[in-house]
Motif scaffolding. Sequence first.
Motif, mmCIF file in Angstrom:
data_model
loop_
_atom_site.group_PDB
_atom_site.id
_atom_site.type_symbol
_atom_site.label_atom_id
_atom_site.label_comp_id
_atom_site.label_asym_id
_atom_site.label_seq_id
_atom_site.Cartn_x
_atom_site.Cartn_y
_atom_site.Cartn_z
ATOM 1 N N ALA A 106 2.778 -4.129 -1.151
ATOM 2 C CA ALA A 106 3.306 -3.290 -0.064
ATOM 3 C C ALA A 106 3.626 -4.087 1.198
ATOM 4 O O ALA A 106 4.087 -3.514 2.190
ATOM 5 C CB ALA A 106 2.295 -2.186 0.267
ATOM 6 N N ARG A 107 3.414 -5.384 1.163
ATOM 7 C CA ARG A 107 3.639 -6.203 2.356
ATOM 8 C C ARG A 107 5.128 -6.396 2.636
ATOM 9 O O ARG A 107 5.965 -6.277 1.749
ATOM 10 C CB ARG A 107 2.968 -7.567 2.197
ATOM 11 C CG ARG A 107 1.469 -7.442 2.207
ATOM 12 C CD ARG A 107 0.773 -8.784 2.148
ATOM 13 N NE ARG A 107 -0.659 -8.533 2.020
ATOM 14 C CZ ARG A 107 -1.462 -9.226 1.235
ATOM 15 N NH1 ARG A 107 -1.001 -10.235 0.520
ATOM 16 N NH2 ARG A 107 -2.732 -8.923 1.176
ATOM 17 N N GLY A 108 5.429 -6.672 3.903
ATOM 18 C CA GLY A 108 6.801 -6.954 4.312
ATOM 19 C C GLY A 108 7.635 -5.719 4.573
ATOM 20 O O GLY A 108 8.846 -5.811 4.737
ATOM 21 N N ARG A 109 7.010 -4.550 4.628
ATOM 22 C CA ARG A 109 7.738 -3.296 4.851
ATOM 23 C C ARG A 109 7.337 -2.597 6.144
ATOM 24 O O ARG A 109 7.737 -1.465 6.375
ATOM 25 C CB ARG A 109 7.507 -2.346 3.678
ATOM 26 C CG ARG A 109 8.053 -2.866 2.373
ATOM 27 C CD ARG A 109 8.063 -1.754 1.353
ATOM 28 N NE ARG A 109 6.926 -1.872 0.452
ATOM 29 C CZ ARG A 109 6.495 -0.884 -0.316
ATOM 30 N NH1 ARG A 109 7.051 0.289 -0.290
ATOM 31 N NH2 ARG A 109 5.477 -1.070 -1.121
ATOM 32 N N GLY A 110 6.501 -3.223 6.953
ATOM 33 C CA GLY A 110 6.074 -2.600 8.203
ATOM 34 C C GLY A 110 4.932 -1.622 8.047
ATOM 35 O O GLY A 110 4.649 -0.839 8.959
ATOM 36 N N ILE A 111 4.257 -1.653 6.906
ATOM 37 C CA ILE A 111 3.170 -0.702 6.649
ATOM 38 C C ILE A 111 2.057 -0.853 7.683
ATOM 39 O O ILE A 111 1.598 0.137 8.273
ATOM 40 C CB ILE A 111 2.588 -0.894 5.224
ATOM 41 C CG1 ILE A 111 3.665 -0.759 4.147
ATOM 42 C CG2 ILE A 111 1.409 0.039 4.986
ATOM 43 C CD1 ILE A 111 4.273 0.587 3.998
ATOM 44 N N ALA A 112 1.595 -2.080 7.913
ATOM 45 C CA ALA A 112 0.478 -2.292 8.843
ATOM 46 C C ALA A 112 0.843 -1.828 10.248
ATOM 47 O O ALA A 112 0.053 -1.148 10.905
ATOM 48 C CB ALA A 112 0.055 -3.760 8.848
ATOM 49 N N ILE A 189 11.907 2.590 8.451
ATOM 50 C CA ILE A 189 11.126 3.455 7.581
ATOM 51 C C ILE A 189 10.041 2.589 6.952
ATOM 52 O O ILE A 189 10.323 1.542 6.372
ATOM 53 C CB ILE A 189 12.009 4.100 6.506
ATOM 54 C CG1 ILE A 189 13.057 4.994 7.195
ATOM 55 C CG2 ILE A 189 11.187 4.886 5.523
ATOM 56 C CD1 ILE A 189 14.111 5.520 6.272
ATOM 57 N N ALA A 190 8.816 3.026 7.075
ATOM 58 C CA ALA A 190 7.700 2.236 6.576
ATOM 59 C C ALA A 190 7.634 2.212 5.057
ATOM 60 O O ALA A 190 7.258 1.236 4.468
ATOM 61 C CB ALA A 190 6.387 2.767 7.136
ATOM 62 N N VAL A 191 7.982 3.316 4.432
ATOM 63 C CA VAL A 191 7.841 3.415 2.972
ATOM 64 C C VAL A 191 9.208 3.678 2.373
ATOM 65 O O VAL A 191 9.933 4.564 2.814
ATOM 66 C CB VAL A 191 6.886 4.574 2.601
ATOM 67 C CG1 VAL A 191 6.748 4.676 1.092
ATOM 68 C CG2 VAL A 191 5.535 4.353 3.245
ATOM 69 N N ARG A 192 9.557 2.892 1.379
ATOM 70 C CA ARG A 192 10.813 3.159 0.653
ATOM 71 C C ARG A 192 10.452 3.377 -0.809
ATOM 72 O O ARG A 192 9.449 2.865 -1.299
ATOM 73 C CB ARG A 192 11.801 2.020 0.845
ATOM 74 C CG ARG A 192 11.306 0.692 0.358
ATOM 75 C CD ARG A 192 12.390 -0.373 0.589
ATOM 76 N NE ARG A 192 11.876 -1.646 0.131
ATOM 77 C CZ ARG A 192 11.641 -2.687 0.902
ATOM 78 N NH1 ARG A 192 11.884 -2.616 2.180
ATOM 79 N NH2 ARG A 192 11.176 -3.783 0.396
ATOM 80 N N PRO A 193 11.262 4.142 -1.511
ATOM 81 C CA PRO A 193 10.946 4.416 -2.916
ATOM 82 C C PRO A 193 10.835 3.132 -3.721
ATOM 83 O O PRO A 193 11.547 2.166 -3.473
ATOM 84 C CB PRO A 193 12.137 5.253 -3.384
ATOM 85 C CG PRO A 193 12.775 5.781 -2.156
ATOM 86 C CD PRO A 193 12.485 4.783 -1.073
ATOM 87 N N THR A 194 9.906 3.139 -4.676
ATOM 88 C CA THR A 194 9.744 1.965 -5.531
ATOM 89 C C THR A 194 10.380 2.190 -6.879
ATOM 90 O O THR A 194 10.662 3.294 -7.275
ATOM 91 C CB THR A 194 8.240 1.647 -5.745
ATOM 92 O OG1 THR A 194 7.584 2.813 -6.240
ATOM 93 C CG2 THR A 194 7.602 1.195 -4.446
#
Length: 194
Positions: A106-112, A189-194
């Motif tokens: 999940a890293r590199g997507r702005g989650i933290a 957007i923090a989460v994108r579809p996987t």
Amino acid sequence: MLKPVALEMYGLLLRPWERRDLDAVRRGLADPDFRRWNTVDSPPPDEDGAREFLASRTANWERGVGASFAVTDPTGDVVLGHINIGMIDFDAHRSGRVGYWVLPEARGRGIASHALEAMTRWAFGDLRLHRLELGHAVGNDASCRVAGRCGYRYEGELRGAMFDTGGVPRDIHVHGRLATDPFPRLTGIAVRPT
């Protein structure tokens, strides 16, 4: 006692940890980057350590000294990481200390950054805290960037303030944010579809 809550913001759901999350916790604790940047008192990277992690998070809610969340996708089913406020002082200083980790996939997507900002707004709003502090090992540039994006100002360096998982003393950077500081503008957007 703190009443466990769920927070929805930035396309994430932050919810209290559950027993069904045991495997995600174990993977998080066993992650080489987690082991590299965390302290000697981190739970062991096995099933017993994951159980210890979950039990301590529940106990902190019950004792009113910490609020810990599984950072998940909007459904609450896919765990992306962890975020918490510990060492909460509601009385004299109205403060707490934040920490987080994100699973490798999940890293590199702005989650933290997005999870930290969601929890920070909750802490300053609902919990009425005045100051949050964030500390990370010197050299953990990713955590330094997360702190900066979320308006946690760099306040200094503490020499030998933590022992890493190998028992070696490490210096830490300290960042802080006050309830009176301006909110950062997070985009994307923090989460994108996987």
